[in-house]
Write an enzyme that holds these catalytic residues in place. Sequence first.
Site, PDB file in Angstrom:
ATOM      1  N   GLU A 187       0.833  -1.210   0.000  1.00 40.05           N
ATOM      2  CA  GLU A 187       0.000   0.000   0.000  1.00 40.05           C
ATOM      3  C   GLU A 187       0.866   1.258   0.000  1.00 40.05           C
ATOM      4  O   GLU A 187       0.705   2.143   0.838  1.00 40.05           O
ATOM      5  CB  GLU A 187      -0.955  -0.024   1.197  1.00 40.05           C
ATOM      6  CG  GLU A 187      -1.927  -1.176   1.131  1.00 40.05           C
ATOM      7  CD  GLU A 187      -3.033  -1.106   2.161  1.00 40.05           C
ATOM      8  OE1 GLU A 187      -2.837  -0.469   3.205  1.00 40.05           O
ATOM      9  OE2 GLU A 187      -4.106  -1.678   1.904  1.00 40.05           O
ATOM     10  N   GLU A 229      -5.728  -7.768  -1.557  1.00 35.38           N
ATOM     11  CA  GLU A 229      -6.245  -8.048  -0.207  1.00 35.38           C
ATOM     12  C   GLU A 229      -7.733  -7.790  -0.283  1.00 35.38           C
ATOM     13  O   GLU A 229      -8.147  -6.643  -0.495  1.00 35.38           O
ATOM     14  CB  GLU A 229      -5.638  -7.121   0.848  1.00 35.38           C
ATOM     15  CG  GLU A 229      -4.218  -7.445   1.226  1.00 35.38           C
ATOM     16  CD  GLU A 229      -3.660  -6.473   2.276  1.00 35.38           C
ATOM     17  OE1 GLU A 229      -4.451  -5.854   3.028  1.00 35.38           O
ATOM     18  OE2 GLU A 229      -2.434  -6.301   2.307  1.00 35.38           O
TER      19      GLU A 229
HETATM   20  C1  GAL Z   1      -4.270  -3.323   4.843  1.00 33.35           C
HETATM   21  C2  GAL Z   1      -2.792  -3.664   4.961  1.00 33.35           C
HETATM   22  C3  GAL Z   1      -2.608  -4.937   5.747  1.00 33.35           C
HETATM   23  C4  GAL Z   1      -3.387  -4.855   7.031  1.00 33.35           C
HETATM   24  C5  GAL Z   1      -4.832  -4.560   6.740  1.00 33.35           C
HETATM   25  C6  GAL Z   1      -5.684  -4.398   7.965  1.00 33.35           C
HETATM   26  O1  GAL Z   1      -4.462  -2.042   4.419  1.00 33.35           O
HETATM   27  O2  GAL Z   1      -2.208  -3.812   3.698  1.00 33.35           O
HETATM   28  O3  GAL Z   1      -1.243  -5.120   6.013  1.00 33.35           O
HETATM   29  O4  GAL Z   1      -2.837  -3.860   7.813  1.00 33.35           O
HETATM   30  O5  GAL Z   1      -4.930  -3.362   6.067  1.00 33.35           O
HETATM   31  O6  GAL Z   1      -5.677  -5.519   8.725  1.00 33.35           O
END
Ligand code: GAL
Length: 945
Positions: A186, A276
């Site tokens: 990110e 994700e």
């Molecule tokens: C995303 C991030 C992950 C984790 C997640 C929240 O934005 O890439 O590493 O932090 O949020 O659990």
Amino acid sequence: MRLSRILLVLALVLAGGGLAGAPSVAAPRHRVGYDAHSVTVDGRRVLVQAAEFHYFRLPSPDLWRDILEKEKAAGFNAISVYFDWAFHSPAPGVYDFTGVRDVDRLLRTAEQAGLYVIARPGPYINAETSGGGFPAWLKLVPGRARSSAPGYTAAYRDWLGHLNPIIARHQVTRGGSVLLYNVENEYAVNTDAAYMQDLQDVARAAGIDVPITTNLCCDAGSWSSTWGSGPGAVQIPGVDDYPQSFDCGNAATVWGPWGAGLTERVRDDAPVFAAEYQAGAIDVNNAGYDACRELTGVAYTRFFQKGNLILSGATAFNYYMGFGGTNWGWLPQPNDVYTSYDYGAAITEARQLTAKYDEYKRQGYFLHAVAGSLTRTDPATAPSAAGLETAARANPADGAQFVLVRNPGTADVTSTLDWGMPDGHYLLPVTLTGHDAKVLVGGYALGGQRLVASTSEILTHETIGGRDVAVLYGNDGTPGTTILRYAAAPRVTVLAGRVTSAFDPAAGDLRLDYRHTGLARVLIQGAGRRPLLLLLGTDAAAASFWRADTAAGPVLVRGTDLLRSATAVAGAVALRADTAAAGPVEVFTAASAVTVDGDGVATRRTTSGSLLGHLPGPERVTLPALTGWRQHAETPEAAPGFDDSGWTIAGKTTSLSPFVPVTLPVLFSDEYGFHTGDVWYRGRFTATGAETAVDLNAITGKRGNYLVWLNGRYLGSAAGGVEADSDAPGNPRPGPGTFPVPAGLLDPGAPAVLSVLVQNMGHNDDWTAEDTRFRQPRGLVGARLDGSAAPITWRIQGTAKVDPVRGGLNTGGLYGERAGWTLPGHPDRDWPSATMTVPAGVTWLRTGFRLDLPAGQDTSVVLRFDGTPPAGYREIVYLNGWQLGQYGADLGPQTDFVLPAGLLRQAGANTLAVAVIATTPGTVATPHLAVAGVRRGGVPVRDVP
Ligand code: GAL
């Protein structure tokens, strides 16, 4: 070892335990490619179905296999894995990849489970880990982190120099499991293209030749226009999406506050990749993870994920998290999480499967079955259905249609689907409960059959023993219609349930109408196609099926609580399966005999052609009571006469930190090499007798506090500063504490000693690539006397040395931690019996217990505190020396602490040590052992050395 077991093991090794075409131990090298539609392996399109897994949150390597087999059994064909730099590197240049850090073994385990890996080595990972994966020693390295500053560059190149060769040798291109390589995380603000490019150049130089990806957030569009080409651009950009937010406390009412959950297409020449996709949540408002599981539950998963597949056309996705695990030791970043990282995931922290897992399996099996068509689709004209949302995609080559039907409201909707497709035009009744979604399939080659259309969803279809076996499903009680095409009327035999059939010779349509109840079974034969056994069930009936591939073809199994693998061995099928209770098992297989976990199962043929047998359940487990607690007061550091001559002098007047100390000298613990857990300070000054108060500032990170003694007298405690505290003008000084000096405590002209215990709850992450967050100090940041200008000279003490097995994040600088009171062998026989009454400060409790858990079954054990967490003290729990939990009202709602097998001696002696840190005197709660789940089966788990 019995012969059958030896054969089984041999067969597993030969088969690689994996799916045909997926990576396996002895697999040859493969070509990995991609185009606008999907990733390919040897030119074959792959729908990447990944679940995020953090090995560093499961400190028992044998259990990695348990989780990976469970992911595989849900239909996933990949895992996505962050590698946590801080977890491997306690000091600059020091790297450990052994034991619970053996990532080579992790990647081998993925290969054996038949799972691809999306490797995410950071260097920055976020992930609610301390420092976002940055080792705290990086705070002392000059140059902005996540930039091409030389100091940072040298540091991350060293990390990747150790890690990349391990990842490289496990690539699919070398016969391993690593399919994609994800740089950074990110990386959206304060970006540096040269740095993004260097991460990729460094990877390529280490032999990484699979496609490189990155997970974008926030505003993928702006990222793509900056990075779509030119320095830093990656081949397959992925996008992170958390449509349900993290508001677990309002799980019942939250519905997509953070958007529609549609993955953006970032590049025209790469597939749409949901890097994700929300599959759980961090518990930011302390609602407990069951609430997070509800927030991201079955309805959410159906509505959003099915919507995304059809509306965005994503052919690669990664559920964050598939299994969350445990923030053991000082792994967590304290702003967002506590010990548990359960995440409300489909597999709980205690490794139990949930209703959400069933939904993943329904979708996962479907995607596995239709991947050949679904990986190459374009948007198509959607059927209409009043009161429902619809969308469609079609495969231009085979004509298959995938139709999304969603109910955006909360009330049930009964409607008619007006569906035009290559095979004709149909009006079909559909009923959707509130917020439900279906992906219906039409014009599709269902094995050797032609599926014209169905209002039931496909779970799977397999060709087993020369006939097709298809499982279709729908909500309990709702109507279903399935239309199949034949040249002439086939023979239809309803083996179970109520299904009506009618054949239309003009169209060649065999139409089946039914209600989804239980599991109906229909055998369709003749008419020039191979026989079809059609199984029509409810959602629950669908979830009762397990599928696995063997060298002799696929098998379907019902009645077990997990199917880990299936292997064809000389006319028999050898299953590895878990059962929660004794009961029937049904196997759809071409084989004539079945073994489960090496034991033969007596079976008979059913009218469905399956084999039906009976399986035993697990043995009952009784756990010992935790008795015989012993207690030892600690806190010698508070006594004026304590010998601190061996401690480090804290006298620096400058620091690399952007944070300006409130007073000098610089007392930031990182400056003196103490990065983890509790830190002690002792400050000496000459009293004047005019002191009215001690005025302190400390930064602990959220959930931390600090305790203060003057000349051995406890003055009290205060909450430490948090991430939001900075030294910017206008901000309050962080973690203030003013402690009045009791009258008569200080004699004019006499030496005085201030003792301060400061908790370091972990380091901030660096989400916005700003040093001010990540480099925020820990420990004391200001100290002065009110009423006296006498200088204070300081010494500091933290973690003694890195535990060679448990690593640098396991313990801090408590006296007991430094003296080994956490360890199994520590002689505590002279400690008095515990009263459980403690003074302010640190007190230790210890006890032992023996276990003799039944072999051949998986017993998940937790340490449970009854009632809500108390205020006034916290307990840090060590099992056999491993720090597995922090309990207390300040810390979070957690009352169950998982004791993972491997760290927990399942057959033998165990030691529990508890450090109680009390801010007020009181009586403390003691925990007991409890069972979180018992299954016959499981994986063999050896004790972690
Ligand atoms: C995303 C991030 C992950 C984790 C997640 C929240 O934005 O890439 O590493 O932090 O949020 O659990």
